[in-house]
Design an enzyme around this catalytic site. Structure first.
Site, PDB file in Angstrom:
ATOM      1  N   CYS A  82     -36.235 103.596  14.295  1.00  0.00           N
ATOM      2  CA  CYS A  82     -35.705 103.451  15.557  1.00  0.00           C
ATOM      3  C   CYS A  82     -35.808 102.196  16.247  1.00  0.00           C
ATOM      4  O   CYS A  82     -35.276 101.425  17.053  1.00  0.00           O
ATOM      5  CB  CYS A  82     -36.025 104.622  16.700  1.00  0.00           C
ATOM      6  SG  CYS A  82     -35.509 106.040  16.165  1.00  0.00           S
ATOM      7  N   GLY A 118     -32.000 113.598  10.341  1.00  0.00           N
ATOM      8  CA  GLY A 118     -32.574 114.335   9.370  1.00  0.00           C
ATOM      9  C   GLY A 118     -32.805 113.578   8.134  1.00  0.00           C
ATOM     10  O   GLY A 118     -32.480 112.134   7.981  1.00  0.00           O
ATOM     11  N   CYS A 212     -31.775 113.909  26.215  1.00  0.00           N
ATOM     12  CA  CYS A 212     -31.889 113.409  25.014  1.00  0.00           C
ATOM     13  C   CYS A 212     -30.786 112.417  24.642  1.00  0.00           C
ATOM     14  O   CYS A 212     -29.506 112.648  25.019  1.00  0.00           O
ATOM     15  CB  CYS A 212     -31.976 114.818  24.039  1.00  0.00           C
ATOM     16  SG  CYS A 212     -32.834 116.037  24.302  1.00  0.00           S
ATOM     17  N   CYS A 213     -31.196 111.435  23.984  1.00  0.00           N
ATOM     18  CA  CYS A 213     -30.135 110.533  23.596  1.00  0.00           C
ATOM     19  C   CYS A 213     -29.543 110.939  22.701  1.00  0.00           C
ATOM     20  O   CYS A 213     -29.775 111.872  21.736  1.00  0.00           O
ATOM     21  CB  CYS A 213     -31.000 109.226  23.203  1.00  0.00           C
ATOM     22  SG  CYS A 213     -31.755 109.425  21.441  1.00  0.00           S
TER      23      CYS A 213
END
Length: 393
Positions: A82, A118, A212-213
């Site tokens: 990220c 994932g 939550c983004c």
């Protein structure tokens, strides 16, 4: 590295939901062209490019950059989870600061899929194996998205230690939506009340869905250059990077069996300390911050890691509205990852774009009055944290 590094051009696309975006190279072209126009230069003057993305085949960076021109320059592909976009920025800054180049492009993009993140390779040890093992030891594992379990678990640890109300985390999301309502680039620009946020379904205690983004598609870009290059092109008083640091995990990330430490608290704290020391200022001098609010729990933790409030003081900081306009420091005026969106490779460069606009005084309805010092925090588990301090004289 003695040379000052200026940010003379920035650009980003409007973020979109998965399935509703253009192709990755088209988004990259748009962001890159905007940044070049903003800088007032031709692509042929760019000497190197650092291009970040998480999901994509090798050399997607070249495919994206070739949309801007075929000039034979070095193109380096970057993947740092990220924090990929800010890692590309970190590399670009080093190239200019060291004298290896006069003008460099940092570009980031992501075309994401629907649903939780994932792993793509199930035939080998996943890079977050140590984090998952620690989480299993500390709190167990359930069917919730793994990232939500990690950051939610950190929020729950903080809550139990300090007696923090669940609504405190919800207040962060309320602020994010309020800020995003002023941002035409944000994915979610509809304001939400605290009651609406708390009533949305629970993902992992203390996080509800609106905390939550979302998976997001988009691109961002920045043009960095030396003082000599800026002067040659008649660019006066540009925004510049006063200090920057990247850290990775410390032993404490795992040895202390703490979810807070595992999700990067010590990485963030160390990077911020290095930046403040290099810039010769303290956190109390920062006017505006774009920080990594992938979940409300991480924004709360990051207030303390960056020194915006005392350790254990985040709840009062939030309820006293010290994190918004009229308070101590405006955090995530863009709406942050929670509301603007989080296209992994683009996030760090979108943060950069927002802060450059703020320091130029051209952030429209989001403008922080008198902003002269801005701080950027971008975190990736696995792990890497990049903190960048911008100034405009």
């Amino acid at each position: 590295m003695k040379r000052r590094v200026n940010v003379i051009g920035v650009g980003m696309t409007r973020f979109a939901k998965p399935g509703a975006s253009a192709e990755y190279y088209e988004m990259a072209r748009e962001a890159g062209q905007i940044a070049l126009r903003d800088a007032g230069i031709a692509y042929e003057e760019v000497q190197q490019a650092y291009v970040g993305y998480v999901y994509g085949d090798s050399t997607c960076g070249q495919r994206a950059v070739y949309e801007l021109g075929l000039t034979g320059i070095p193109v380096v592909n970057v993947n740092n989870n990220c924090s990929t976009g800010s890692t590309a920025l970190w590399l670009a800054r080093q190239a200019v600061a060291s004298g290896a180049a006069e003008c460099v492009l940092a570009l980031g993009f992501e075309k994401m899929e629907r649903g939780a993140l994932g792993s793509k390779f199930d035939d080998r040890e996943p890079p977050l194996g140590p984090q998952v093992q620690l989480m299993n030891e500390v709190q167990g594992i359930n069917s919730a998205p793994p990232a939500a379990q990690m950051f939610g678990g950190a929020g729950r640890e903080y809550r139990y230690e300090h007696g923090t109300r669940k609504e405190t985390f919800g207040k962060i999301a309320e602020k994010a939506r309020r800020h995003a309502s002023r941002n035409p680039y944000a994915l979610f620009s509809q304001a939400l009340s605290l009651d609406e946020i708390m009533a949305s379904e629970e993902v992992f205690d203390p996080l509800t869905r609106f905390q939550c983004c979302p998976p997001t598609c988009g691109a961002g870009a920045a043009i960095l250059c030396s003082d000599e290059f800026a002067s040659k092109h008649g660019i006066a008083q540009p925004v510049y990077i006063a200090a920057q640091a990247m850290t990775t995990d410390f032993a404490s990330s795992f040895s202390e069996k703490s979810m807070i430490k595992m999700v990067g608290y010590d990485m963030s704290k160390a990077a911020a300390r290095q930046v403040y020391e290099a810039a010769g200022i303290g956190p109390e001098e920062v006017d505006v911050v774009e920080l990594h609010d992938c979940f409300t729990a991480n924004e709360l933790l990051t207030y303390e890691a960056l020194g915006l409030c005392a350790e254990g003081g985040a709840e009062a900081f939030i309820w006293d509205a010290q994190n918004t306009y009229g308070g101590k420091v405006v955090t995530n005026p863009s709406g942050g990852l929670l509301s603007k969106g989080h296209p992994l490779g683009a996030t760090g460069l979108a943060q950069c774009t927002e802060l450059v606009w703020q320091l130029r005084g051209c952030a429209d309805a989001r403008q922080v009055d008198g902003a002269r010092i801005a701080l950027q925090h971008n975190l990736g588990l696995g792990g890497a944290c990049v903190v960048t301090l911008y100034r405009r004289d």
